[in-house]
Design an enzyme around this catalytic site. Structure first.
Site, PDB file in Angstrom:
ATOM      1  N   HIS A 157      -9.490   1.249   4.554  1.00  0.00           N
ATOM      2  CA  HIS A 157      -8.146   1.514   5.230  1.00  0.00           C
ATOM      3  C   HIS A 157      -8.542   2.723   6.490  1.00  0.00           C
ATOM      4  O   HIS A 157      -9.301   3.373   6.250  1.00  0.00           O
ATOM      5  CB  HIS A 157      -7.180   2.018   4.354  1.00  0.00           C
ATOM      6  CG  HIS A 157      -5.857   1.728   5.224  1.00  0.00           C
ATOM      7  ND1 HIS A 157      -5.270   2.990   5.909  1.00  0.00           N
ATOM      8  CD2 HIS A 157      -5.017   0.945   4.917  1.00  0.00           C
ATOM      9  CE1 HIS A 157      -4.323   2.687   6.272  1.00  0.00           C
ATOM     10  NE2 HIS A 157      -3.674   1.599   5.816  1.00  0.00           N
ATOM     11  N   SER A 204       3.285  -2.335  10.242  1.00  0.00           N
ATOM     12  CA  SER A 204       4.625  -2.325  10.521  1.00  0.00           C
ATOM     13  C   SER A 204       5.147  -3.960  10.212  1.00  0.00           C
ATOM     14  O   SER A 204       6.052  -4.261  11.102  1.00  0.00           O
ATOM     15  CB  SER A 204       4.816  -1.886  12.148  1.00  0.00           C
ATOM     16  OG  SER A 204       4.383  -0.650  12.262  1.00  0.00           O
ATOM     17  N   GLU A 230      -6.896   4.837   7.569  1.00  0.00           N
ATOM     18  CA  GLU A 230      -6.655   6.360   7.161  1.00  0.00           C
ATOM     19  C   GLU A 230      -7.881   6.817   6.372  1.00  0.00           C
ATOM     20  O   GLU A 230      -8.099   8.021   6.731  1.00  0.00           O
ATOM     21  CB  GLU A 230      -5.405   6.222   6.457  1.00  0.00           C
ATOM     22  CG  GLU A 230      -4.099   6.096   7.370  1.00  0.00           C
ATOM     23  CD  GLU A 230      -3.071   5.641   6.855  1.00  0.00           C
ATOM     24  OE1 GLU A 230      -2.925   5.443   5.414  1.00  0.00           O
ATOM     25  OE2 GLU A 230      -2.168   5.302   7.441  1.00  0.00           O
ATOM     26  N   ASN A 262       0.980  -1.267   0.017  1.00  0.00           N
ATOM     27  CA  ASN A 262      -0.010   0.016   0.062  1.00  0.00           C
ATOM     28  C   ASN A 262       0.983   1.345   0.103  1.00  0.00           C
ATOM     29  O   ASN A 262       1.420   1.473   1.077  1.00  0.00           O
ATOM     30  CB  ASN A 262      -0.904   0.007   1.228  1.00  0.00           C
ATOM     31  CG  ASN A 262      -1.715   1.144   1.516  1.00  0.00           C
ATOM     32  OD1 ASN A 262      -1.785   2.060   0.583  1.00  0.00           O
ATOM     33  ND2 ASN A 262      -2.346   1.367   2.618  1.00  0.00           N
ATOM     34  N   TRP A 263       1.131   1.927  -0.899  1.00  0.00           N
ATOM     35  CA  TRP A 263       2.001   3.000  -1.360  1.00  0.00           C
ATOM     36  C   TRP A 263       1.264   4.304  -0.737  1.00  0.00           C
ATOM     37  O   TRP A 263       2.069   5.178  -0.568  1.00  0.00           O
ATOM     38  CB  TRP A 263       2.156   3.354  -2.836  1.00  0.00           C
ATOM     39  CG  TRP A 263       3.494   2.423  -3.149  1.00  0.00           C
ATOM     40  CD1 TRP A 263       3.503   0.979  -2.768  1.00  0.00           C
ATOM     41  CD2 TRP A 263       4.413   2.803  -4.206  1.00  0.00           C
ATOM     42  NE1 TRP A 263       4.918   0.437  -3.517  1.00  0.00           N
ATOM     43  CE2 TRP A 263       5.239   1.473  -4.299  1.00  0.00           C
ATOM     44  CE3 TRP A 263       4.741   3.540  -5.109  1.00  0.00           C
ATOM     45  CZ2 TRP A 263       6.112   1.324  -5.198  1.00  0.00           C
ATOM     46  CZ3 TRP A 263       5.606   3.499  -6.142  1.00  0.00           C
ATOM     47  CH2 TRP A 263       6.291   2.316  -6.229  1.00  0.00           C
ATOM     48  N   LYS A 264       0.141   4.308  -0.308  1.00  0.00           N
ATOM     49  CA  LYS A 264      -0.473   5.409   0.405  1.00  0.00           C
ATOM     50  C   LYS A 264      -0.272   6.785  -0.747  1.00  0.00           C
ATOM     51  O   LYS A 264      -0.267   6.515  -1.960  1.00  0.00           O
ATOM     52  CB  LYS A 264       0.025   5.621   1.734  1.00  0.00           C
ATOM     53  CG  LYS A 264      -0.111   4.542   2.439  1.00  0.00           C
ATOM     54  CD  LYS A 264       0.006   4.474   3.923  1.00  0.00           C
ATOM     55  CE  LYS A 264      -0.173   3.225   4.733  1.00  0.00           C
ATOM     56  NZ  LYS A 264      -0.225   3.317   6.030  1.00  0.00           N
ATOM     57  N   GLY A 294       2.571   1.931  11.007  1.00  0.00           N
ATOM     58  CA  GLY A 294       3.382   3.268  10.759  1.00  0.00           C
ATOM     59  C   GLY A 294       4.359   3.569  12.085  1.00  0.00           C
ATOM     60  O   GLY A 294       4.746   4.575  12.099  1.00  0.00           O
ATOM     61  N   GLY A 305       2.665  -1.166   4.300  1.00  0.00           N
ATOM     62  CA  GLY A 305       2.934   0.427   3.878  1.00  0.00           C
ATOM     63  C   GLY A 305       4.148   0.485   3.718  1.00  0.00           C
ATOM     64  O   GLY A 305       4.905   0.327   2.723  1.00  0.00           O
ATOM     65  N   GLY A 306       4.881   1.160   4.566  1.00  0.00           N
ATOM     66  CA  GLY A 306       6.111   1.992   4.427  1.00  0.00           C
ATOM     67  C   GLY A 306       7.201   1.008   3.793  1.00  0.00           C
ATOM     68  O   GLY A 306       7.753   1.308   2.765  1.00  0.00           O
ATOM     69  N   GLU A 351      -5.566  -5.032  10.255  1.00  0.00           N
ATOM     70  CA  GLU A 351      -4.699  -4.292  10.451  1.00  0.00           C
ATOM     71  C   GLU A 351      -5.222  -3.003  11.788  1.00  0.00           C
ATOM     72  O   GLU A 351      -5.685  -2.338  11.965  1.00  0.00           O
ATOM     73  CB  GLU A 351      -4.729  -2.696   9.528  1.00  0.00           C
ATOM     74  CG  GLU A 351      -4.110  -3.474   8.139  1.00  0.00           C
ATOM     75  CD  GLU A 351      -3.646  -2.443   7.332  1.00  0.00           C
ATOM     76  OE1 GLU A 351      -2.304  -2.698   6.734  1.00  0.00           O
ATOM     77  OE2 GLU A 351      -4.234  -1.293   6.962  1.00  0.00           O
TER      78      GLU A 351
HETATM   79  P1  PGA Z   1       2.790   0.167   7.679  1.00  0.00           P
HETATM   80  O1  PGA Z   1       1.408   0.438   6.872  1.00  0.00           O
HETATM   81  O2  PGA Z   1       3.381  -0.998   7.082  1.00  0.00           O
HETATM   82  O3  PGA Z   1       3.763   1.466   7.204  1.00  0.00           O
HETATM   83  O4  PGA Z   1       2.464   0.049   9.155  1.00  0.00           O
HETATM   84  C1  PGA Z   1       0.251  -0.677   6.720  1.00  0.00           C
HETATM   85  C2  PGA Z   1      -0.820  -0.030   6.153  1.00  0.00           C
HETATM   86  O5  PGA Z   1      -1.417   1.037   6.565  1.00  0.00           O
HETATM   87  O6  PGA Z   1      -1.520  -0.676   5.308  1.00  0.00           O
END
Ligand code: PGA
Length: 251
Positions: free
Chosen positions: A99, A213, A101, A13-15, A174, A234-235, A168
């Site tokens: 998600h 994470s 967010e 997930n590149w956000k 994050g 994500g990251g 999640e």
């Molecule tokens: P993260 O994000 O791996 O940076 O914690 C995961 C996500 O929000 O899908």
């Protein structure tokens, strides 16, 4: 009898990260994926602005491309929104929905996520529906009830296509903090049971990803947990070597 594990999925997930030049990173992921043993599906979900070019670059490779959200309607007067059909037209095969967010920044409710899941199926996309508790909910001992409610209200009553769930925990996203394997096992078992109640035998085949994470250093331990059928990253998905190291857990 032990259940047959479905083919795992490792999704990035590149956000809100990625410009046209980032296609170089995608190409590194595509090249690296060829060296893996093809035991897992690999998906990259970049911003919508680069989706079509990413899909063209990934065409015929072991890497699929997906969106990060969609509107519930196929088209219409919804300024700034993107429909599931548009994602599909741009070359996506999947879409992340609900998600945390999106739930927080855009006040997305479980009911809205349910309509988006139906939209994904309508357009022929694989919906990846995200659920997870906040820190406050966990501290209040409300994790399992929160998860149950999200399953009951974010998912359509009947399965009309393939479905992926991503667990999640919001506090793990994050932050570099992850739940223990025992905590992940408990929640994934609950999700599995709830899916089986709802969808019968088909609930057994639904992939349940863990997200929050996930890094090369903890992926092996997390992916070994019962009922963990892959990761939503994500990251660490923004760097080809880290993302490939996570996917490489499956060989
Ligand atoms: P993260 O994000 O791996 O940076 O914690 C995961 C996500 O929000 O899908």
């Amino acid at each position: 009898m032990a259940r047959t594990r479905p083919r795992p999925l490792v999704a990035g997930n590149w956000k809100m990260n990625g410009l046209r030049t980032s296609i170089a990173e995608l190409k590194r992921i595509i090249a690296g994926a060829k060296k893996l043993t093809d035991r897992a599906d690999i998906l990259v979900c970049p911003p919508a602005t680069v989706l079509a070019s990413f899909a063209a670059a990934a065409h015929g490779s072991l890497v699929a491309v997906g969106g990060q959200d969609c509107h519930s309607q196929p088209s219409g007067a919804h300024t700034g929104n993107i429909s599931a059909e548009m994602l599909r037209d741009a070359g996506a095969s999947a879409v992340i929905l609900g998600h945390s967010e999106r739930r927080m920044d855009h006040q997305e409710s479980d009911a809205l996520v349910q309509t988006k899941t139906a939209a994904a199926w309508r357009a022929g996309l694989l919906p990846i529906v995200c659920i997870g508790e906040t820190k406050e909910e966990r501290d209040a001992g409300a994790t399992l009830s929160r998860i149950e409610r999200q399953i009951d209200e974010s998912l359509p009553p009947a399965l009309e296509g393939d479905l992926v769930i991503a667990y999640e925990p919001v506090w793990a996203i994050g932050t570099g903090v992850t739940p223990t394997s025992a905590d992940v096992a408990q929640v994934h078992a609950l999700i599995r049971a709830r899916l089986a109640d709802r969808y019968g035998g088909k609930g057994e085949a639904i992939r349940i990803l863990y997200g929050g994470s996930v890094k090369p250093g903890n992926a092996m331990e997390l992916m070994r947990v019962e009922n963990v059928d892959g990761a939503l990253v994500g990251g660490a998905s923004l760097k080809a070597d880290e993302f490939l190291a996570i996917a490489g857990v499956y060989g």
